[in-house]
Design a protein around this motif. Structure first.
Motif, PDB file in Angstrom:
ATOM      1  N   ARG A   1       0.826  -1.240  -0.091  1.00  0.00           N
ATOM      2  CA  ARG A   1      -0.065   0.050   0.045  1.00  0.00           C
ATOM      3  C   ARG A   1       0.836   1.173   0.164  1.00  0.00           C
ATOM      4  N   ALA A   2       1.927   1.245   0.574  1.00  0.00           N
ATOM      5  CA  ALA A   2       2.999   2.307   0.599  1.00  0.00           C
ATOM      6  C   ALA A   2       3.933   2.514  -0.626  1.00  0.00           C
ATOM      7  N   GLY A   3       3.568   1.560  -1.691  1.00  0.00           N
ATOM      8  CA  GLY A   3       4.335   1.617  -3.012  1.00  0.00           C
ATOM      9  C   GLY A   3       5.597   0.931  -2.619  1.00  0.00           C
TER      10      GLY A   3
ATOM     11  N   ALA B   1      -1.536   4.959   8.168  1.00  0.00           N
ATOM     12  CA  ALA B   1      -2.213   4.607   9.174  1.00  0.00           C
ATOM     13  C   ALA B   1      -3.883   5.197   9.061  1.00  0.00           C
ATOM     14  N   LYS B   2      -3.656   6.345   8.755  1.00  0.00           N
ATOM     15  CA  LYS B   2      -4.985   7.299   8.573  1.00  0.00           C
ATOM     16  C   LYS B   2      -5.944   6.509   7.611  1.00  0.00           C
ATOM     17  N   SER B   3      -5.218   6.190   6.657  1.00  0.00           N
ATOM     18  CA  SER B   3      -5.936   5.568   5.335  1.00  0.00           C
ATOM     19  C   SER B   3      -6.792   4.369   5.801  1.00  0.00           C
ATOM     20  N   ILE B   4      -6.080   3.479   6.540  1.00  0.00           N
ATOM     21  CA  ILE B   4      -6.695   2.173   6.864  1.00  0.00           C
ATOM     22  C   ILE B   4      -7.437   2.394   8.178  1.00  0.00           C
ATOM     23  N   VAL B   5      -7.710   3.523   8.952  1.00  0.00           N
ATOM     24  CA  VAL B   5      -8.285   3.732  10.070  1.00  0.00           C
ATOM     25  C   VAL B   5      -7.731   2.851  11.327  1.00  0.00           C
ATOM     26  N   PHE B   6      -6.504   3.168  11.270  1.00  0.00           N
ATOM     27  CA  PHE B   6      -5.627   2.587  12.427  1.00  0.00           C
ATOM     28  C   PHE B   6      -5.673   3.879  13.522  1.00  0.00           C
ATOM     29  N   ALA B   7      -6.270   3.564  14.677  1.00  0.00           N
ATOM     30  CA  ALA B   7      -6.166   4.615  15.472  1.00  0.00           C
ATOM     31  C   ALA B   7      -4.928   5.021  16.003  1.00  0.00           C
TER      32      ALA B   7
END
Length: 182
Positions: A26-28, A176-182
Motif C-alpha cells: 500500500r505504501a508503494g 495509518a489514517k487511510s486504514i483507520v488505524f487509531a
C-alpha cells in the motif's frame, strides 16, 4: 528491484506475514514473498494456504533493503533450521541492511547472534531466546538495522514501522489514517 522479501514457511502466522506485505505494498514498496519450503504453496498455522511469489532458490537478495520473518509455529522452527536463510540474514545484518521479525521469529535472530547489544522484543515467554538483547515489553523495537515485534496483535504497528523506515514517517502516518488505524 525488489526492496523487501518476506520469508514464508509452513506454519507461519498468516496475520503477521500478510499484514506486513499488505502495508508495504500500500505504501508503494516492492515486496516479494519467498517460500523456504519445496513448494510455492505454503500452509499457514491456521490452515490458510498462500502462494509465495518465488522459491528460496530463485531469490537474488543482494540489493534487498529489508528481509522479514513472520512468526508462528512451526513456521519459526522451519525458518531457524534453514541454513541458507541463516547465511543470508547474517550477510544482510553485517552489511547494515535491515532485518525484521515478529512474534516467535526474533528468536531466529537471537540464535544467530544478531541481537547482541540491541533492544528487542518477541512473543511473551520466549524472551530467553533473544540471546544478547536488552528485552522490553514494547509492541515494536527498532535497534539500528534490526526491527522486532511481539505478535499478531502488533502486526499493524510493526508493518507501519517498516513503512516509516523505508518511506518516512509522513507516509506511514498517511497510511495509518487511510486504514483507520487509531
Amino acid at each position: 528491484m525488489t526492496e523487501v522479501y518476506v520469508f514464508l514457511a509452513d506454519g507461519f502466522e498468516e496475520i503477521e506475514g500478510l499484514t506486513v506485505v499488505d502495508l508495504l505494498r500500500r505504501a508503494g514498496i516492492e515486496v516479494q514473498t519467498v517460500s523456504i519450503m519445496e513448494s510455492t504453496v505454503i500452509r499457514g498455522s491456521h490452515g490458510i494456504e498462500v502462494k509465495a511469489d518465488l522459491l528460496f532458490d530463485e531469490l537474488d537478495a543482494k540489493s534487498a533493503q529489508l528481509l522479514v520473518l513472520p512468526g508462528g509455529m512451526p513456521g519459526t522452527t522451519h525458518l531457524a533450521e534453514h541454513e541458507e536463510l541463516a547465511k543470508l540474514l547474517k550477510e544482510q545484518s553485517a552489511a547494515g541492511r535491515k532485518i525484521a521479525a515478529i512474534c516467535a521469529a526474533p528468536t531466529v535472530f537471537g540464535g544467530l547472534g544478531l541481537l547482541e547489544g540491541r533492544t528487542a522484543v518477541c512473543y511473551p515467554g520466549l524472551e530467553e531466546k533473544l540471546t544478547g538483547a536488552n528485552v522490553t515489553g514494547n509492541p515494536v523495537e527498532v535497534s539500528e538495522n534490526v526491527t522486532t515485534s511481539r505478535g499478531m496483535g502488533t502486526a499493524i504497528p510493526f508493518g507501519l514501522s517498516l513503512v516509516a523506515q523505508l518511506r518516512g514517517k509522513d507516509t506511514a502516518d498517511k497510511l495509518a489514517k487511510s486504514i483507520v488505524f487509531a
